[in-house]
Design a protein around this motif. Structure first.
Motif, mmCIF file in Angstrom:
data_model
loop_
_atom_site.group_PDB
_atom_site.id
_atom_site.type_symbol
_atom_site.label_atom_id
_atom_site.label_comp_id
_atom_site.label_asym_id
_atom_site.label_seq_id
_atom_site.Cartn_x
_atom_site.Cartn_y
_atom_site.Cartn_z
ATOM 1 N N PRO A 78 0.822 -1.214 0.000
ATOM 2 C CA PRO A 78 0.000 0.000 0.000
ATOM 3 C C PRO A 78 0.857 1.264 0.000
ATOM 4 C CG PRO A 78 -0.784 -1.570 1.637
ATOM 5 C CD PRO A 78 0.531 -2.083 1.154
ATOM 6 N N VAL A 79 0.365 2.284 -0.675
ATOM 7 C CA VAL A 79 1.068 3.567 -0.764
ATOM 8 C C VAL A 79 0.179 4.676 -0.204
ATOM 9 C CG1 VAL A 79 2.051 5.310 -2.317
ATOM 10 C CG2 VAL A 79 2.429 2.868 -2.774
ATOM 11 N N SER A 80 0.733 5.441 0.737
ATOM 12 C CA SER A 80 0.054 6.614 1.291
ATOM 13 C C SER A 80 0.863 7.847 0.923
ATOM 14 C CB SER A 80 -0.078 6.487 2.808
ATOM 15 O OG SER A 80 -0.769 7.597 3.344
ATOM 16 N N VAL A 81 0.176 8.925 0.617
ATOM 17 C CA VAL A 81 0.817 10.126 0.075
ATOM 18 C C VAL A 81 0.592 11.323 0.991
ATOM 19 C CG1 VAL A 81 0.837 11.738 -1.881
ATOM 20 C CG2 VAL A 81 0.540 9.276 -2.265
ATOM 21 N N ASP A 82 1.650 12.090 1.215
ATOM 22 C CA ASP A 82 1.484 13.351 1.949
ATOM 23 C C ASP A 82 0.822 14.340 0.993
ATOM 24 O OD1 ASP A 82 1.654 15.724 3.338
ATOM 25 O OD2 ASP A 82 3.610 15.273 4.186
ATOM 26 N N PHE A 83 -0.450 14.628 1.254
ATOM 27 C CA PHE A 83 -1.254 15.460 0.367
ATOM 28 C C PHE A 83 -1.347 16.893 0.870
ATOM 29 C CE2 PHE A 83 -5.448 15.566 -2.200
ATOM 30 C CZ PHE A 83 -4.754 15.651 -3.401
ATOM 31 N N GLU A 84 -0.558 17.224 1.898
ATOM 32 C CA GLU A 84 -0.562 18.557 2.506
ATOM 33 C C GLU A 84 -2.001 19.014 2.773
ATOM 34 O OE1 GLU A 84 2.852 21.185 1.605
ATOM 35 O OE2 GLU A 84 2.861 20.129 -0.328
ATOM 36 N N GLY A 85 -2.416 20.149 2.209
ATOM 37 C CA GLY A 85 -3.778 20.637 2.415
ATOM 38 C C GLY A 85 -4.701 20.304 1.267
ATOM 39 N N GLY A 86 -4.288 19.349 0.416
ATOM 40 C CA GLY A 86 -5.144 18.916 -0.679
ATOM 41 C C GLY A 86 -5.144 19.829 -1.894
ATOM 42 N N PHE A 87 -4.273 20.852 -1.909
ATOM 43 C CA PHE A 87 -4.151 21.767 -3.044
ATOM 44 C C PHE A 87 -5.469 22.495 -3.324
ATOM 45 C CE2 PHE A 87 -0.678 18.884 -3.253
ATOM 46 C CZ PHE A 87 0.365 19.539 -3.875
ATOM 47 N N ALA A 88 -6.247 22.702 -2.287
ATOM 48 C CA ALA A 88 -7.521 23.424 -2.412
ATOM 49 C C ALA A 88 -8.011 23.758 -1.014
ATOM 50 C CB ALA A 88 -8.564 22.587 -3.146
ATOM 51 N N VAL A 89 -8.989 24.656 -0.955
ATOM 52 C CA VAL A 89 -9.581 25.027 0.329
ATOM 53 C C VAL A 89 -10.998 24.497 0.460
ATOM 54 C CG1 VAL A 89 -10.300 26.952 1.795
ATOM 55 C CG2 VAL A 89 -8.126 27.092 0.551
ATOM 56 N N ASP A 90 -11.831 24.714 -0.555
ATOM 57 C CA ASP A 90 -13.234 24.338 -0.429
ATOM 58 C C ASP A 90 -13.418 22.827 -0.605
ATOM 59 O OD1 ASP A 90 -14.494 23.884 -3.467
ATOM 60 O OD2 ASP A 90 -12.694 25.125 -3.392
ATOM 61 N N PRO A 91 -14.365 22.241 0.125
ATOM 62 C CA PRO A 91 -14.569 20.796 0.099
ATOM 63 C C PRO A 91 -14.841 20.213 -1.279
ATOM 64 C CG PRO A 91 -15.655 21.743 2.006
ATOM 65 C CD PRO A 91 -15.180 22.897 1.169
ATOM 66 N N ALA A 92 -15.572 20.909 -2.116
ATOM 67 C CA ALA A 92 -15.887 20.362 -3.441
ATOM 68 C C ALA A 92 -14.622 20.152 -4.257
ATOM 69 C CB ALA A 92 -16.853 21.294 -4.177
ATOM 70 N N ARG A 93 -13.751 21.131 -4.252
ATOM 71 C CA ARG A 93 -12.487 20.994 -4.989
ATOM 72 C C ARG A 93 -11.588 19.947 -4.333
ATOM 73 N NH1 ARG A 93 -9.862 24.385 -8.500
ATOM 74 N NH2 ARG A 93 -12.008 24.849 -9.162
ATOM 75 N N LEU A 94 -11.625 19.880 -3.018
ATOM 76 C CA LEU A 94 -10.832 18.874 -2.315
ATOM 77 C C LEU A 94 -11.265 17.469 -2.702
ATOM 78 C CD1 LEU A 94 -10.544 20.339 1.290
ATOM 79 C CD2 LEU A 94 -8.652 19.776 -0.231
ATOM 80 N N ALA A 95 -12.568 17.244 -2.757
ATOM 81 C CA ALA A 95 -13.073 15.926 -3.139
ATOM 82 C C ALA A 95 -12.605 15.552 -4.546
ATOM 83 C CB ALA A 95 -14.599 15.908 -3.059
ATOM 84 N N THR A 99 -10.038 12.470 -5.412
ATOM 85 C CA THR A 99 -10.379 11.451 -6.402
ATOM 86 C C THR A 99 -9.223 11.246 -7.370
ATOM 87 O OG1 THR A 99 -12.737 11.942 -6.238
ATOM 88 C CG2 THR A 99 -11.992 10.824 -8.234
ATOM 89 N N TYR A 100 -8.607 12.340 -7.802
ATOM 90 C CA TYR A 100 -7.430 12.226 -8.678
ATOM 91 C C TYR A 100 -6.340 11.391 -7.998
ATOM 92 C CZ TYR A 100 -9.372 16.219 -11.313
ATOM 93 O OH TYR A 100 -10.179 17.052 -12.043
ATOM 94 N N ALA A 132 -13.814 15.208 5.592
ATOM 95 C CA ALA A 132 -14.887 14.395 5.015
ATOM 96 C C ALA A 132 -14.818 14.390 3.495
ATOM 97 C CB ALA A 132 -16.240 14.916 5.487
ATOM 98 N N ALA A 133 -14.463 15.519 2.914
ATOM 99 C CA ALA A 133 -14.371 15.607 1.458
ATOM 100 C C ALA A 133 -13.258 14.710 0.924
ATOM 101 C CB ALA A 133 -14.122 17.054 1.038
ATOM 102 N N VAL A 134 -12.124 14.695 1.604
ATOM 103 C CA VAL A 134 -11.009 13.848 1.172
ATOM 104 C C VAL A 134 -11.345 12.375 1.398
ATOM 105 C CG1 VAL A 134 -8.576 13.302 1.557
ATOM 106 C CG2 VAL A 134 -9.324 15.678 1.576
ATOM 107 N N ALA A 135 -11.949 12.071 2.531
ATOM 108 C CA ALA A 135 -12.302 10.686 2.835
ATOM 109 C C ALA A 135 -13.346 10.144 1.863
ATOM 110 C CB ALA A 135 -12.814 10.583 4.268
ATOM 111 N N SER A 136 -14.145 11.033 1.280
ATOM 112 C CA SER A 136 -15.200 10.586 0.359
ATOM 113 C C SER A 136 -14.640 9.904 -0.883
ATOM 114 C CB SER A 136 -16.074 11.776 -0.054
ATOM 115 O OG SER A 136 -15.369 12.671 -0.910
ATOM 116 N N ALA A 137 -13.354 10.124 -1.162
ATOM 117 C CA ALA A 137 -12.720 9.488 -2.317
ATOM 118 C C ALA A 137 -12.277 8.059 -2.014
ATOM 119 C CB ALA A 137 -11.528 10.317 -2.785
ATOM 120 N N GLY A 138 -12.510 7.601 -0.783
ATOM 121 C CA GLY A 138 -12.147 6.237 -0.422
ATOM 122 C C GLY A 138 -10.746 6.097 0.128
ATOM 123 N N LEU A 139 -10.085 7.205 0.407
ATOM 124 C CA LEU A 139 -8.720 7.187 0.928
ATOM 125 C C LEU A 139 -8.703 6.993 2.442
ATOM 126 C CD1 LEU A 139 -7.366 10.242 -1.094
ATOM 127 C CD2 LEU A 139 -6.725 7.849 -1.476
#
Length: 250
Positions: A78-95, A99-100, A132-139
């Motif tokens: 398994p590979v886990s990635v340091d995603f910092e702040g997700g390269f976005a602020v708002d939840p929709a863009r984060l999700a 996903t990417y 929650a937005a990041v977790a919604s991608a299944g990570l």
């Protein structure tokens, strides 16, 4: 990928921590995997530095994602990635960004609550929505708080017990939002770490650095995950520079 995510989640055992000697590219990831690592984790500072960028989301998201694809392609763990702040602020863009990341084959990520490029931390409720937005991608989200690290960066003692209740409140909120573990970099006091581990609703990740080099002592505190952050990359680069200087300045 779901199977790898579940395997990764089960590796978080308080007292018998998952050891993540952080990699920064496909070559270093394969070396760490070949050494017997049960999983691979990247560090943001080291991955960006290996591509010639400073830390703090200066690396283009597309470049980060391509680096992750290359890592996933050369290891079976398994590979886990340091995603910092997700390269976005708002939840929709984060999700969308999460996903990417999931589409690269990565099964998890670090996700921090500091305002990247700004001041301070995101508010508790705001950050919970972001988690929650990041977790919604299944990570598998390793929810990081910078409560303690921000003090260390400012040259102050990060082991501030008065922040423990705030940290636990964030751990609970992040867990309810879907995080799988709680990351508190900067801490080095074993007693404070033990108290955090005992009260946290999530398995706790602590970062190993020079001041707390004895990772076995941290395991006894109830830590479930240990990571080395930018340390391995800095050591490798220092060795490379030292050997190059010996050649060119002799």
């Amino acid at each position: 990928m779901k199977d790898k995510r579940e395997i990764f989640a089960r590796l978080h055992q308080p007292g018998n921590p998952l050891l993540l000697y952080n990699a920064w590219d496909a070559g270093s990831a394969r070396a760490v995997a070949d050494a017997g690592a049960p999983a691979i984790a990247t560090g943001s500072h080291s991955l960006a530095g290996a591509q010639g960028y400073p830390d703090g989301e200066a690396i283009p998201l597309a470049t980060l994602l391509e680096s992750v694809r290359r890592i996933v392609a050369v290891v079976d763990v398994p590979v886990s990635v340091d995603f910092e702040g997700g390269f976005a602020v708002d939840p929709a863009r984060l999700a969308e960004h999460a996903t990417y990341l999931s589409e690269t084959g990565a099964i998890g990520c670090n996700f921090e609550d500091r305002k990247v490029g700004g001041e301070g931390l995101h508010g508790l409720e705001e950050q919970a929505k972001r988690v929650a937005a990041v977790a919604s991608a299944g990570l598998f989200v390793n929810a990081r708080t910078d409560l303690f690290l921000s003090l260390l960066v400012a040259g102050r003692d990060p082991n501030d017990r008065s922040l423990l209740s705030d940290a636990l409140e964030r751990a609970a909120a992040y867990g309810e939002a879907g995080a799988g573990s709680f990351f508190a970099p900067g801490l080095s006091d074993p007693e404070l770490i033990a108290d955090l581990c005992a009260a946290s609703p999530l398995p706790v990740n602590i970062m190993v650095y020079a001041k707390i080099a004895d990772w076995r002592a941290l395991a006894q505190c109830g830590v479930a995950r240990l990571s080395w952050g930018p340390g391995p990359w800095r050591l490798a680069m220092a060795t490379l520079k030292e050997q190059a200087e010996a050649l060119y300045r002799s």
